[in-house]
Motif scaffolding. Structure first.
Motif, PDB file in Angstrom:
ATOM      1  N   VAL A   1      41.599  85.177  95.525  1.00 56.60           N
ATOM      2  CA  VAL A   1      41.345  86.673  95.026  1.00 56.60           C
ATOM      3  C   VAL A   1      40.265  87.265  95.972  1.00 56.60           C
ATOM      4  O   VAL A   1      39.517  86.666  96.714  1.00 56.60           O
ATOM      5  CB  VAL A   1      40.720  86.567  93.688  1.00 56.60           C
ATOM      6  CG1 VAL A   1      41.329  86.205  92.615  1.00 56.60           C
ATOM      7  CG2 VAL A   1      39.114  85.701  93.718  1.00 56.60           C
TER       8      VAL A   1
ATOM      9  N   ILE B   1      35.673  88.682  95.882  1.00 48.34           N
ATOM     10  CA  ILE B   1      34.951  87.759  95.211  1.00 48.34           C
ATOM     11  C   ILE B   1      34.238  86.709  95.869  1.00 48.34           C
ATOM     12  O   ILE B   1      34.741  86.413  97.062  1.00 48.34           O
ATOM     13  CB  ILE B   1      35.741  87.131  94.027  1.00 48.34           C
ATOM     14  CG1 ILE B   1      36.492  88.233  93.170  1.00 48.34           C
ATOM     15  CG2 ILE B   1      35.079  85.944  93.457  1.00 48.34           C
ATOM     16  CD1 ILE B   1      35.348  88.937  92.191  1.00 48.34           C
TER      17      ILE B   1
ATOM     18  N   TYR C   1      34.361  85.661  89.661  1.00 50.08           N
ATOM     19  CA  TYR C   1      35.644  85.686  89.424  1.00 50.08           C
ATOM     20  C   TYR C   1      35.829  86.005  87.846  1.00 50.08           C
ATOM     21  O   TYR C   1      36.766  86.862  87.485  1.00 50.08           O
ATOM     22  CB  TYR C   1      36.471  84.554  89.948  1.00 50.08           C
ATOM     23  CG  TYR C   1      37.871  84.490  89.379  1.00 50.08           C
ATOM     24  CD1 TYR C   1      38.781  85.599  89.815  1.00 50.08           C
ATOM     25  CD2 TYR C   1      38.318  83.627  88.522  1.00 50.08           C
ATOM     26  CE1 TYR C   1      40.018  85.563  89.153  1.00 50.08           C
ATOM     27  CE2 TYR C   1      39.636  83.667  87.954  1.00 50.08           C
ATOM     28  CZ  TYR C   1      40.460  84.699  88.316  1.00 50.08           C
ATOM     29  OH  TYR C   1      41.871  84.694  87.638  1.00 50.08           O
TER      30      TYR C   1
ATOM     31  N   ASN D   1      35.290  89.247  86.576  1.00 48.17           N
ATOM     32  CA  ASN D   1      36.011  90.470  87.014  1.00 48.17           C
ATOM     33  C   ASN D   1      37.339  90.076  87.203  1.00 48.17           C
ATOM     34  O   ASN D   1      38.113  91.035  87.561  1.00 48.17           O
ATOM     35  CB  ASN D   1      35.504  90.716  88.455  1.00 48.17           C
ATOM     36  CG  ASN D   1      34.165  91.347  88.760  1.00 48.17           C
ATOM     37  OD1 ASN D   1      33.872  92.680  88.444  1.00 48.17           O
ATOM     38  ND2 ASN D   1      33.374  90.505  89.209  1.00 48.17           N
ATOM     39  N   ARG D   2      37.796  89.322  86.537  1.00 48.42           N
ATOM     40  CA  ARG D   2      39.120  88.963  86.475  1.00 48.42           C
ATOM     41  C   ARG D   2      39.988  89.977  85.818  1.00 48.42           C
ATOM     42  O   ARG D   2      39.577  90.558  84.678  1.00 48.42           O
ATOM     43  CB  ARG D   2      39.705  87.535  86.008  1.00 48.42           C
ATOM     44  CG  ARG D   2      39.161  87.179  84.548  1.00 48.42           C
ATOM     45  CD  ARG D   2      39.284  85.847  84.003  1.00 48.42           C
ATOM     46  NE  ARG D   2      40.554  85.264  84.382  1.00 48.42           N
ATOM     47  CZ  ARG D   2      41.173  84.626  83.124  1.00 48.42           C
ATOM     48  NH1 ARG D   2      40.638  84.703  81.935  1.00 48.42           N
ATOM     49  NH2 ARG D   2      42.225  84.244  83.153  1.00 48.42           N
TER      50      ARG D   2
ATOM     51  N   GLN E   1      39.080  95.192  90.843  1.00 53.30           N
ATOM     52  CA  GLN E   1      38.313  94.714  92.053  1.00 53.30           C
ATOM     53  C   GLN E   1      39.136  93.306  92.432  1.00 53.30           C
ATOM     54  O   GLN E   1      39.041  92.956  93.530  1.00 53.30           O
ATOM     55  CB  GLN E   1      36.723  94.167  91.318  1.00 53.30           C
ATOM     56  CG  GLN E   1      36.269  93.482  92.454  1.00 53.30           C
ATOM     57  CD  GLN E   1      34.664  93.155  92.077  1.00 53.30           C
ATOM     58  OE1 GLN E   1      34.056  93.674  91.088  1.00 53.30           O
ATOM     59  NE2 GLN E   1      33.982  92.542  92.999  1.00 53.30           N
ATOM     60  N   THR E   2      39.991  92.766  91.558  1.00 57.53           N
ATOM     61  CA  THR E   2      40.546  91.389  92.104  1.00 57.53           C
ATOM     62  C   THR E   2      42.179  91.824  92.384  1.00 57.53           C
ATOM     63  O   THR E   2      42.881  91.035  92.433  1.00 57.53           O
ATOM     64  CB  THR E   2      40.482  90.247  90.968  1.00 57.53           C
ATOM     65  OG1 THR E   2      40.982  90.706  89.770  1.00 57.53           O
ATOM     66  CG2 THR E   2      38.957  90.010  90.951  1.00 57.53           C
TER      67      THR E   2
ATOM     68  N   TRP F   1      44.853  93.042  94.604  1.00 57.35           N
ATOM     69  CA  TRP F   1      45.294  93.129  96.066  1.00 57.35           C
ATOM     70  C   TRP F   1      45.952  94.495  96.584  1.00 57.35           C
ATOM     71  O   TRP F   1      45.362  94.997  97.779  1.00 57.35           O
ATOM     72  CB  TRP F   1      46.199  92.156  96.672  1.00 57.35           C
ATOM     73  CG  TRP F   1      45.522  90.801  96.639  1.00 57.35           C
ATOM     74  CD1 TRP F   1      45.840  89.705  95.668  1.00 57.35           C
ATOM     75  CD2 TRP F   1      44.813  90.046  97.606  1.00 57.35           C
ATOM     76  NE1 TRP F   1      45.063  88.487  96.057  1.00 57.35           N
ATOM     77  CE2 TRP F   1      44.535  88.725  97.126  1.00 57.35           C
ATOM     78  CE3 TRP F   1      44.342  90.353  98.778  1.00 57.35           C
ATOM     79  CZ2 TRP F   1      43.743  87.865  98.027  1.00 57.35           C
ATOM     80  CZ3 TRP F   1      43.649  89.607  99.500  1.00 57.35           C
ATOM     81  CH2 TRP F   1      43.209  88.354  99.294  1.00 57.35           C
TER      82      TRP F   1
END
Length: 449
Positions: A145, A148, A154, A157-158, A162-163, A165
């Motif tokens: 990810v 992170i 992670y 914020n999953r 933010q994670t 791409w």
């Protein structure tokens, strides 16, 4: 992310015919201590060079689309030296395998990449217990990810931008999560695929016969194709923020410089993999689906590959998946599917490793029918291929099949030597002594005698 396999090589009796009753193998009862683990010397995995016109399209599709089918608007990569940090609970083999991979990335992909202990590393690799990893990411062996640095960050914020791409404009930080308590080979495979995706391509393409960037999981270590893709990613002509069109305009000159042999080859027509075929394959591979759903999806994928007139690795894989899901239900149909997969894979030198995977399935059928000469022939052909592609689990199992065949052909001393060699590779491929001995027993159990 690296998904769990359809039917892991660590459980072949779930995928091959087994007699209802059997006595323990005499060879197994003779084993007291396992031999020392064998590992590979990290040789380059070289494959035939393909035309640059094909490589150009492969690069664009790997770069500007995610596995889900979502488009990636901008080209992104790390700038400057790339530092890699290892945290969590890594064992000594993980450390040595990572060092070997870093060395390959430096020499083959030309990357300025190095290991560090600094907390602000570009890429953090965290080894965590498998159960904890899969409690958060079910049916996934490992994953990477962006933005992170650790597991706690992670989880907080999953499923947030933010994670994501697709929101990146450049790569500054990424985290890779691998299982700490599985077989050494499984951890190494995760390192290869996830570190490569942290550095470069974000997509997987089923049409690629010679790459880890393919969800068929046939290749387990980075190939010469993969290294060329990464070398292209970090070519000085490219920069962060470029669009697909801007990258496409620069690729012909880049590939001509990096792969001059590809300029003299004629490209094959590009036949895009349809989304409906991918969805059927994913349904067939998903373990939480019921057996009927998976078999129907595999049959649909096979029919689609026929209707699209695919004669490449995708048609071979559709047959392979269909065959695996028919074993134990309709063994004749399964064997016919594996034979068709073998035929499709043998049509190209780029799919030699795939023929070794199919050989394992066909060897199980020949051993279970008492055809020891065929078992030996299939194992002998596939063993050097598995070794060349550094797949210890596949190599160990093929050697076990060979040992069983040799035993019944009256070559007991040779069989024992081959079996001991298989156990040494199995320690790397399967991990614990319990797993190694279970695999040996599973292969022996296939023998009707």
């Amino acid at each position: 992310m690296r998904v769990l396999k359809l039917c892991a090589v660590t459980a072949i009796t779930a995928c091959t015919p087994v007699p209802q009753h059997h006595e323990p193998s005499r060879a197994i009862s003779m084993e007291n201590n396992l031999p020392p683990m064998r590992t590979f010397a990290s040789n380059n995995v070289s494959l035939p060079t393909r035309p640059n016109s094909e490589l150009l399209n492969d690069f664009l599709d790997l770069t500007f689309r995610l596995e889900s089918g979502r488009n990636v608007p901008l080209f992104t990569r790390f700038e400057g030296p790339i530092s890699v940090r290892l945290t969590g609970s890594p064992n000594s083999l993980l450390v040595s395998d990572l060092r070997a991979l870093i060395s390959r990335l430096q020499s083959e992909a030309g990357l300025d990449i190095y290991l560090t202990g600094a907390p602000n590393a570009s890429i953090t690799i965290e080894a965590i217990p498998q159960a904890e990893l899969q409690s958060t990411a079910r049916n996934v062996a490992c994953f990477v990810v962006p933005r992170i640095s650790n597991w706690a960050e992670y989880k907080a914020n999953r499923r947030t931008p933010q994670t994501d791409w697709t929101t990146l404009e450049r790569r500054d930080k990424a985290a890779i999560f691998v299982p700490a308590d599985v077989a050494p080979q499984e951890i190494r495979d995760c390192l290869h695929e996830e570190l490569a995706q942290a550095l470069g391509p974000l997509n997987d393409l089923y049409r690629l016969p010679d790459s880890v960037f393919n969800d068929d999981n046939m290749h387990s270590v980075l190939t010469s194709f993969d290294m060329l893709m990464l070398r292209t990613y970090y070519a000085p002509e490219l920069r962060n923020g470029m669009t697909r069109g801007e990258v496409a305009a620069r690729l012909p000159a880049i590939l001509a410089r990096l792969n001059p042999a590809g300029e003299r080859m004629t490209g094959r027509p590009l036949n895009a993999t349809t989304r409906d075929w991918i969805e059927q394959i994913e349904t067939a591979l998903r373990s939480q689906n019921n057996a009927g759903q998976r078999r129907n999806a595999a049959e649909n994928a096979l029919n689609l590959s026929i209707s699209h007139r695919w004669n490449d690795a995708r048609h071979g894989f559709a047959n392979f998946v269909f065959g695996r899901l028919q074993v134990g239900r309709d063994d004749e149909l399964a064997r016919a599917a594996f034979t068709a997969a073998d035929r499709a894979y043998r049509a190209s030198n780029e799919t030699r490793l795939q023929t070794a995977h199919v050989a394992l399935q066909l060897a199980a059928f020949s051993l279970s029918s008492g055809n020891y000469i065929e078992t030996l022939a299939r194992a002998d052909e596939a063993i050097p291929i598995a070794a060349a592609h550094e797949n210890a689990a596949l190599l160990a199992t093929l050697l076990m099949f060979k040992a069983e065949a040799l035993d019944h052909l009256g070559r007991a001393e040779e069989a024992q030597s081959v079996r001991m060699d298989s156990l040494a590779w199995a320690r790397y491929g399967f991990g614990s002594e319990q797993n190694v001995r279970a695999r040996l027993q599973e292969v022996a159990a296939l023998d009707p005698r």
